[in-house]
Design an enzyme around this catalytic site. Sequence first.
Site, short mmCIF file in Angstrom:
data_model
loop_
_atom_site.label_atom_id
_atom_site.label_comp_id
_atom_site.label_asym_id
_atom_site.label_seq_id
_atom_site.Cartn_x
_atom_site.Cartn_y
_atom_site.Cartn_z
CG ASP A 93 64.57 28.85 100.49
OD1 ASP A 93 64.66 28.54 101.68
OD2 ASP A 93 63.48 29.12 99.95
CG PHE A 113 58.57 28.28 97.77
CD1 PHE A 113 57.82 27.12 97.90
CD2 PHE A 113 58.30 29.34 98.62
CE1 PHE A 113 56.82 27.04 98.87
CE2 PHE A 113 57.31 29.24 99.59
CZ PHE A 113 56.57 28.08 99.71
CB THR A 114 54.42 30.40 96.25
OG1 THR A 114 54.73 30.05 97.61
CG2 THR A 114 53.71 29.22 95.58
CG PHE A 139 48.75 29.69 97.07
CD1 PHE A 139 49.65 30.43 96.32
CD2 PHE A 139 49.09 29.39 98.38
CE1 PHE A 139 50.84 30.88 96.85
CE2 PHE A 139 50.28 29.83 98.93
CZ PHE A 139 51.15 30.58 98.16
CE1 TYR A 186 62.20 48.53 118.85
CE2 TYR A 186 64.45 49.26 118.49
CZ TYR A 186 63.17 49.05 118.01
OH TYR A 186 62.85 49.35 116.72
CE LYS A 243 58.28 26.63 105.68
NZ LYS A 243 57.98 28.07 105.70
NE ARG A 250 51.83 24.60 97.49
CZ ARG A 250 52.25 25.80 97.94
NH1 ARG A 250 53.38 25.93 98.56
NH2 ARG A 250 51.52 26.88 97.73
N1 PM9 Z 1 56.72 27.65 102.97
C1 PM9 Z 1 54.99 26.04 103.16
O1 PM9 Z 1 53.91 25.69 103.62
C2 PM9 Z 1 54.65 28.36 104.17
C3 PM9 Z 1 53.49 28.85 103.45
S1 PM9 Z 1 53.75 29.38 101.79
C4 PM9 Z 1 52.73 28.29 101.00
O2 PM9 Z 1 55.70 25.28 102.47
C5 PM9 Z 1 60.52 27.97 101.18
C6 PM9 Z 1 61.21 26.83 100.54
C7 PM9 Z 1 59.32 27.79 101.85
C8 PM9 Z 1 58.66 28.91 102.45
C9 PM9 Z 1 57.40 28.77 103.06
C10 PM9 Z 1 59.29 30.17 102.34
C11 PM9 Z 1 58.65 31.38 102.95
C12 PM9 Z 1 60.48 30.29 101.68
N2 PM9 Z 1 61.06 29.19 101.12
O3 PM9 Z 1 56.47 31.17 105.17
O4 PM9 Z 1 57.57 33.36 104.96
O5 PM9 Z 1 58.80 26.56 101.93
O6 PM9 Z 1 58.37 31.76 106.65
O7 PM9 Z 1 58.80 31.33 104.30
C13 PM9 Z 1 55.49 27.38 103.41
P1 PM9 Z 1 57.73 31.94 105.33
#
Ligand code: PM9
Length: 463
Positions: A215, A124-125, A451, A72, A258, A384
Amino acid sequence: MPRCIPEPYKIKMVEPLQVTTREYRQQCMEEAGYNTFLLKSKDVFIDLLTDSGTSAMSEVQWAGLMRGDEAYAGSRNFDHLCEAVEEILGYAYTVPTHQGRGAEHLFFQNFVQAGDVVPMNMYFTTTRQHAELAGGVFQDVIVDEAHDPASKCLWKGNVDLEKLRALVDKYGPERVRMVSMAPNVNMAGGQPFSLANLKEVRQFCERRGIRIFMDITRIAENAYFIKEREEGYSDWSVRDIMREICAHSDGAWMSAKKDGLVNIGGFLAFHKGQEELFERCRRMVVVYEGLHTYGGMAGRDMEALAIGLGEVCDADYLAARVSQLRLLHGMLDEEGVPLVHPCGGHGVFLDAQAFLPHLDQDLFPAQMLAAQIYMEGGVRSMERGNVSAGRDPESGQNRRPPLELVRLTVPRRVYTQTHMEYAAESVIDVFRRRERIPGLKFTYEPEVLRFFQARFEPVTPTR
Ligand code: PM9
């Protein structure tokens, strides 16, 4: 057509894919409310929805999973992760999180104050959502070329210094307390910024006491483009370029799903000098994510990530990845399919507004195009555009962003050249019958990040 650079790895394990009929896919799409997020993965043949958490791990990473220390507190894998972040990216302090938005949540709640203006190189969303939840107001300071799919500008991820200056002149550094720059800008088509631009932004910010938080979700792909295109960096290793990028920031968050080459994970990281902010985030991680030595990840996840951060710096891997993307881009371009140029670092983006010019943006052309591509060949992609951008909180109207795109996102180390050829054929078949494609209207619209879960039905345009 560009020649493909062979991948510097071979396949050791295979995962079967299901071939389906058009009729079956049509039924699946209707049941999913014309939203590719609501399809079941078993009904998808080639999954280009996202590059997030979809990478194939290496044999070394799989071996790393077996070295998971599932304590833990104080897991040795957390130490390995901190060492990797420090060695590769240069950040002294790490706060682990379950994924990117966990890090965004901690960061924005602890840094942004109500009324702050938050400039970014495009939204970014999830990032904008967290900035707004903390009371911040997002402002786009990316160069104009980023909003033009046809522009072949090589640095569409750059910040326009004049836009940034105008914001700071208007609101003052008391309200513009940070600038956020993302490498390989997702919503612009996976477009890089140059190190020259980052250095200029840094200089501008330093003079005014404004901090830079990045980011770094797709930092390796941006670093590869810098090595390939920016004068003075061809002899640098990707790893050194990544470290150099981070050196011009005060801290960063990363969705490790990623360029971390893992299926889950994320972190916040800070340079020395940011101890107070680091401590605030570290205090909050225990409320929302887990103890500050795992932040929602298992020990084995942290080990795989520590290894993945090292593997992603391999220029041969990045060359093969970019070449695979360029192959797909080139096949579509040859047939006249409207695309975002130049080809980006994590996907090929279709210009849905130019693809379906008979559809008004409020009939959600990109959403429908993604649905059509799935029904055509079982290839899943992501909208997108207007759906992703959401509604303006003041006017309540759809934001109608300049880019109305469908993203064919290529998972890392997963698909072959033949898969890319098949995906291209599916898109081209839809392109040949584009005039007959109707639009969509909402049957269910969630309030935030709509979305992900929205549902639609077809509607024939009246104009
Ligand atoms: N990106 C993508 O598919 C995951 C789904 S959201 C539509 O592109 C950036 C630049 C991203 C991102 C996620 C996040 C959030 C932050 N910044 O999905 O929470 O492309 O790990 O990261 C998606 P998490």
